[in-house]
Write a protein that holds these residues in place. Sequence first.
Motif, mmCIF file in Angstrom:
data_model
loop_
_atom_site.group_PDB
_atom_site.id
_atom_site.type_symbol
_atom_site.label_atom_id
_atom_site.label_comp_id
_atom_site.label_asym_id
_atom_site.label_seq_id
_atom_site.Cartn_x
_atom_site.Cartn_y
_atom_site.Cartn_z
ATOM 1 N N SER A 1 0.491 41.600 64.510
ATOM 2 C CA SER A 1 1.515 40.734 65.097
ATOM 3 C C SER A 1 1.471 39.342 64.483
ATOM 4 C CB SER A 1 1.317 40.623 66.605
ATOM 5 O OG SER A 1 1.535 41.853 67.221
ATOM 6 N N LYS A 2 0.254 38.844 64.269
ATOM 7 C CA LYS A 2 0.088 37.504 63.715
ATOM 8 C C LYS A 2 0.658 37.427 62.297
ATOM 9 C CE LYS A 2 -3.587 34.137 62.845
ATOM 10 N NZ LYS A 2 -5.049 33.931 62.894
ATOM 11 N N THR A 3 0.348 38.421 61.474
ATOM 12 C CA THR A 3 0.861 38.410 60.106
ATOM 13 C C THR A 3 2.374 38.613 60.070
ATOM 14 O OG1 THR A 3 0.340 40.756 59.845
ATOM 15 C CG2 THR A 3 -1.292 39.184 59.051
ATOM 16 N N GLU A 4 2.891 39.434 60.966
ATOM 17 C CA GLU A 4 4.340 39.650 61.028
ATOM 18 C C GLU A 4 5.058 38.363 61.450
ATOM 19 O OE1 GLU A 4 7.993 41.467 60.721
ATOM 20 O OE2 GLU A 4 6.037 42.118 59.986
ATOM 21 N N LYS A 5 4.463 37.654 62.403
ATOM 22 C CA LYS A 5 5.058 36.395 62.848
ATOM 23 C C LYS A 5 5.052 35.369 61.712
ATOM 24 C CE LYS A 5 4.942 33.064 66.584
ATOM 25 N NZ LYS A 5 4.288 32.641 67.824
ATOM 26 N N LYS A 6 3.934 35.307 60.954
ATOM 27 C CA LYS A 6 3.866 34.391 59.812
ATOM 28 C C LYS A 6 4.922 34.748 58.777
ATOM 29 C CE LYS A 6 -0.937 32.854 59.617
ATOM 30 N NZ LYS A 6 -2.189 32.929 58.843
ATOM 31 N N ARG A 7 5.084 36.048 58.518
ATOM 32 C CA ARG A 7 6.053 36.506 57.535
ATOM 33 C C ARG A 7 7.470 36.132 57.967
ATOM 34 N NH1 ARG A 7 9.353 40.604 56.135
ATOM 35 N NH2 ARG A 7 9.139 41.736 58.081
ATOM 36 N N GLN A 8 7.789 36.333 59.229
ATOM 37 C CA GLN A 8 9.112 35.989 59.741
ATOM 38 C C GLN A 8 9.364 34.484 59.645
ATOM 39 O OE1 GLN A 8 11.618 37.876 60.681
ATOM 40 N NE2 GLN A 8 10.516 39.793 60.365
ATOM 41 N N THR A 9 8.349 33.686 59.967
ATOM 42 C CA THR A 9 8.481 32.235 59.889
ATOM 43 C C THR A 9 8.701 31.794 58.451
ATOM 44 O OG1 THR A 9 7.016 32.009 61.782
ATOM 45 C CG2 THR A 9 7.360 30.050 60.462
ATOM 46 N N LYS A 10 7.973 32.387 57.511
ATOM 47 C CA LYS A 10 8.128 32.042 56.098
ATOM 48 C C LYS A 10 9.523 32.400 55.604
ATOM 49 C CE LYS A 10 5.994 32.754 51.563
ATOM 50 N NZ LYS A 10 7.182 32.389 50.892
ATOM 51 N N ILE A 11 10.014 33.563 55.983
ATOM 52 C CA ILE A 11 11.367 33.976 55.575
ATOM 53 C C ILE A 11 12.400 32.987 56.105
ATOM 54 C CG2 ILE A 11 13.147 35.730 55.926
ATOM 55 C CD1 ILE A 11 10.899 37.830 55.828
ATOM 56 N N LEU A 12 12.237 32.600 57.357
ATOM 57 C CA LEU A 12 13.173 31.653 57.963
ATOM 58 C C LEU A 12 13.103 30.299 57.265
ATOM 59 C CD1 LEU A 12 15.208 31.273 60.296
ATOM 60 C CD2 LEU A 12 13.310 30.425 61.656
ATOM 61 N N ASP A 13 11.892 29.819 56.982
ATOM 62 C CA ASP A 13 11.737 28.532 56.309
ATOM 63 C C ASP A 13 12.278 28.565 54.886
ATOM 64 O OD1 ASP A 13 10.617 27.433 58.550
ATOM 65 O OD2 ASP A 13 8.546 27.643 57.860
ATOM 66 N N ASP A 14 12.129 29.690 54.218
ATOM 67 C CA ASP A 14 12.640 29.804 52.842
ATOM 68 C C ASP A 14 14.156 29.769 52.773
ATOM 69 O OD1 ASP A 14 10.084 29.926 51.908
ATOM 70 O OD2 ASP A 14 10.060 32.105 51.627
ATOM 71 N N HIS A 15 14.819 30.130 53.850
ATOM 72 C CA HIS A 15 16.270 30.166 53.853
ATOM 73 C C HIS A 15 16.914 28.873 54.368
ATOM 74 C CE1 HIS A 15 15.577 34.454 53.295
ATOM 75 N NE2 HIS A 15 16.791 34.487 52.775
ATOM 76 N N LYS A 16 16.088 27.892 54.713
ATOM 77 C CA LYS A 16 16.637 26.611 55.182
ATOM 78 C C LYS A 16 17.217 25.844 54.015
ATOM 79 C CE LYS A 16 13.819 25.850 59.245
ATOM 80 N NZ LYS A 16 12.816 24.996 59.879
ATOM 81 N N LEU A 17 18.287 25.137 54.295
ATOM 82 C CA LEU A 17 18.914 24.295 53.278
ATOM 83 C C LEU A 17 18.361 22.892 53.388
ATOM 84 C CD1 LEU A 17 22.634 25.415 53.667
ATOM 85 C CD2 LEU A 17 20.989 26.166 51.951
ATOM 86 N N ASP A 18 17.885 22.336 52.290
ATOM 87 C CA ASP A 18 17.357 20.971 52.278
ATOM 88 C C ASP A 18 18.464 20.003 51.930
ATOM 89 O OD1 ASP A 18 14.803 21.859 52.851
ATOM 90 O OD2 ASP A 18 14.307 22.135 50.725
ATOM 91 N N LYS A 19 18.434 18.836 52.574
ATOM 92 C CA LYS A 19 19.418 17.811 52.290
ATOM 93 C C LYS A 19 18.746 16.620 51.677
ATOM 94 C CE LYS A 19 22.965 18.975 55.552
ATOM 95 N NZ LYS A 19 23.907 18.518 56.504
#
Length: 58
Positions: A40-58
Amino acid sequence: MSNVINLKQARKSKARKEKASKAADNRIEFGRTKAEKEISKTEKKRQTKILDDHKLDK
């Protein structure tokens, strides 16, 4: 006509239901093996990383 209800009994009933649901949540959260927790911990980290990678920087 409407039914008469005892508020004390209604409050106690509601509290029992909330306590039972919290107990069920705790059984799910804390009643797992170490391996399941790690998965669960690794899956949560993976999901967080995917979400952070898709953020748009301004």
